[in-house]
Design a protein around this motif. Structure first.
Motif, PDB file in Angstrom:
ATOM      1  N   UNK A 147     -10.625   8.967  -4.869  1.00  0.00           N
ATOM      2  CA  UNK A 147      -9.923   7.793  -5.376  1.00  0.00           C
ATOM      3  C   UNK A 147      -8.406   7.901  -5.249  1.00  0.00           C
ATOM      4  N   UNK A 148      -7.896   9.017  -4.776  1.00  0.00           N
ATOM      5  CA  UNK A 148      -6.448   9.147  -4.614  1.00  0.00           C
ATOM      6  C   UNK A 148      -6.010   8.933  -3.171  1.00  0.00           C
ATOM      7  N   UNK A 149      -6.943   8.643  -2.292  1.00  0.00           N
ATOM      8  CA  UNK A 149      -6.610   8.460  -0.882  1.00  0.00           C
ATOM      9  C   UNK A 149      -6.252   7.012  -0.594  1.00  0.00           C
ATOM     10  N   UNK A 150      -5.228   6.761   0.228  1.00  0.00           N
ATOM     11  CA  UNK A 150      -4.921   5.380   0.613  1.00  0.00           C
ATOM     12  C   UNK A 150      -5.994   4.778   1.513  1.00  0.00           C
ATOM     13  N   UNK A 151      -6.750   5.660   2.215  1.00  0.00           N
ATOM     14  CA  UNK A 151      -7.878   5.225   3.053  1.00  0.00           C
ATOM     15  C   UNK A 151      -9.103   6.063   2.679  1.00  0.00           C
ATOM     16  N   UNK A 152      -9.727   5.750   1.581  1.00  0.00           N
ATOM     17  CA  UNK A 152     -10.882   6.521   1.136  1.00  0.00           C
ATOM     18  C   UNK A 152     -12.108   6.147   1.957  1.00  0.00           C
ATOM     19  N   UNK A 173     -14.421   2.302   5.001  1.00  0.00           N
ATOM     20  CA  UNK A 173     -13.174   2.769   4.410  1.00  0.00           C
ATOM     21  C   UNK A 173     -12.745   1.778   3.336  1.00  0.00           C
ATOM     22  N   UNK A 174     -12.151   2.299   2.271  1.00  0.00           N
ATOM     23  CA  UNK A 174     -11.562   1.436   1.245  1.00  0.00           C
ATOM     24  C   UNK A 174     -10.049   1.600   1.312  1.00  0.00           C
ATOM     25  N   UNK A 175      -9.367   0.481   1.445  1.00  0.00           N
ATOM     26  CA  UNK A 175      -7.912   0.489   1.625  1.00  0.00           C
ATOM     27  C   UNK A 175      -7.242   0.290   0.272  1.00  0.00           C
ATOM     28  N   UNK A 176      -6.533   1.322  -0.191  1.00  0.00           N
ATOM     29  CA  UNK A 176      -5.938   1.268  -1.522  1.00  0.00           C
ATOM     30  C   UNK A 176      -4.415   1.437  -1.507  1.00  0.00           C
ATOM     31  N   UNK A 177      -3.794   1.317  -0.370  1.00  0.00           N
ATOM     32  CA  UNK A 177      -2.364   1.600  -0.287  1.00  0.00           C
ATOM     33  C   UNK A 177      -1.477   0.598  -1.027  1.00  0.00           C
ATOM     34  N   UNK A 178      -1.685  -0.719  -0.896  1.00  0.00           N
ATOM     35  CA  UNK A 178      -0.770  -1.659  -1.559  1.00  0.00           C
ATOM     36  C   UNK A 178      -0.908  -1.628  -3.077  1.00  0.00           C
ATOM     37  N   UNK A 179       0.177  -1.965  -3.768  1.00  0.00           N
ATOM     38  CA  UNK A 179       0.137  -2.069  -5.215  1.00  0.00           C
ATOM     39  C   UNK A 179      -0.694  -3.259  -5.653  1.00  0.00           C
ATOM     40  N   UNK A 180      -1.032  -3.286  -6.942  1.00  0.00           N
ATOM     41  CA  UNK A 180      -1.939  -4.321  -7.452  1.00  0.00           C
ATOM     42  C   UNK A 180      -1.345  -5.724  -7.340  1.00  0.00           C
TER      43      UNK A 180
END
Length: 295
Positions: free
Chosen positions: A44-49, A55-62
């Motif tokens: 869950x700490x990866x920008x590309x998990x 892949x789940x893209x989590x880089x941008x802020x909420x």
């Protein structure tokens, strides 16, 4: 995750590694059906998990739309496809697979340094990024500055995504939005501190000082030491908070985002400390334990 790492390692090592297989979750209840357990990691700490088959893209802020980030990622992928196509366009059919395998192996060897399966929020990643000579953009101004990089501008111009002028414009707009947001947050923090926290601290300090004065005048010894220590902590906190509010006010007048953030942090530090000193019944904001646990 380990499963994806195995797939990536195969072209480099030229060895076939069996992928991890899903297993069954054993919960010890015979009346319930078997539950399949995912064989992949879920970092869950990866920008590309990598989570199973996607892949789940989590880089941008909420508060941000991922369209802009997706647009630049698509441009990068397009360049990669372009690079591979150029390398393979004149390769005869009988040598295609062998050439492709060698090309992919070369690409992975050059670029697998971007893969990090540890905690992306930890100091470990900061050290790894420096060791691997990767950029580690820690705040918004650093994050948007690559828009001005001539190499990046040349790339988006090549594929007709943006012109150089449009990239510069996006940078200016993003920087202005960031500056305004910080100014708004700083102004609200100052208002809360001056209109809510300072009056409460003043009142609590006054009550404690009156109790101390009364106990001293009555010749009491028990409790005087404790009242003195509490009164000093409240007084020091009040002095520090007022001083930090002045710093925040000056930073807001200058419009310096970095100084506004630093001043907000100093105000917040004092307020967090005073939260433990002020009567729970009169504290005007939700305390941390109240936000974490609802009674």
């Amino acid at each position: 995750g380990d499963q994806l790492s195995q797939v990536i390692d195969q072209p480099k090592t030229e060895t076939i590694v069996k992928s991890r297989r899903p297993t069954t979750l054993r919960i010890g209840v015979d009346t319930l059906p078997d539950l399949p357990r995912d064989a992949t990691d879920r970092n869950r700490t990866s920008p590309f998990a990598f989570t199973g088959n996607k892949f789940e893209f989590r880089a941008p802020g909420s508060s941000h739309c991922c369209a802009a980030a997706g647009m630049f990622l698509n441009t990068i992928v397009s360049e990669s496809f372009d690079y591979i196509s150029e390398k393979l366009k004149d390769v005869p059919a009988q040598a295609f697979n062998e050439t492709l395998q060698a090309l992919l192996r070369d690409i992975l060897k050059k670029h697998d340094r971007v893969i990090f399966n540890g905690n992306g929020y930890s100091a470990e990643w900061v050290e790894e990024a420096a060791k691997r000579k990767l950029p580690n953009l820690r705040n918004t101004p650093e994050g948007i500055r690559p828009l001005l990089d001539p190499e990046n501008q040349k790339l988006v111009e090549k594929y007709g995504v943006f012109t150089k002028e449009e990239m510069c414009s996006r940078y200016e707009i993003a920087l202005e939005e960031y500056t305004k947001r910080i100014a708004i947050e700083g102004g609200i923090a100052l208002e809360i501190a001056k209109s809510m926290i300072v009056p409460i601290l003043t009142d609590q300090y006054s009550k404690t000082a009156n109790c101390l004065s009364k106990a001293t005048s009555d010749g009491l010894k028990a409790g005087v030491k404790g009242l003195t220590e509490v009164c000093e902590r409240l007084g020091n906190g009040l002095d520090e908070l007022v001083a930090n509010c002045e710093k925040l006010e000056k930073a807001l007048e200058k419009g310096d985002s970095a100084k506004i953030i630093a001043a907000m942090a100093s105000v917040r530090k004092v307020v967090d400390q005073m939260e433990h000193e002020v009567d729970d019944d009169v504290w005007p904001l939700p305390k941390y334990r109240e936000m974490l646990f609802i009674y």
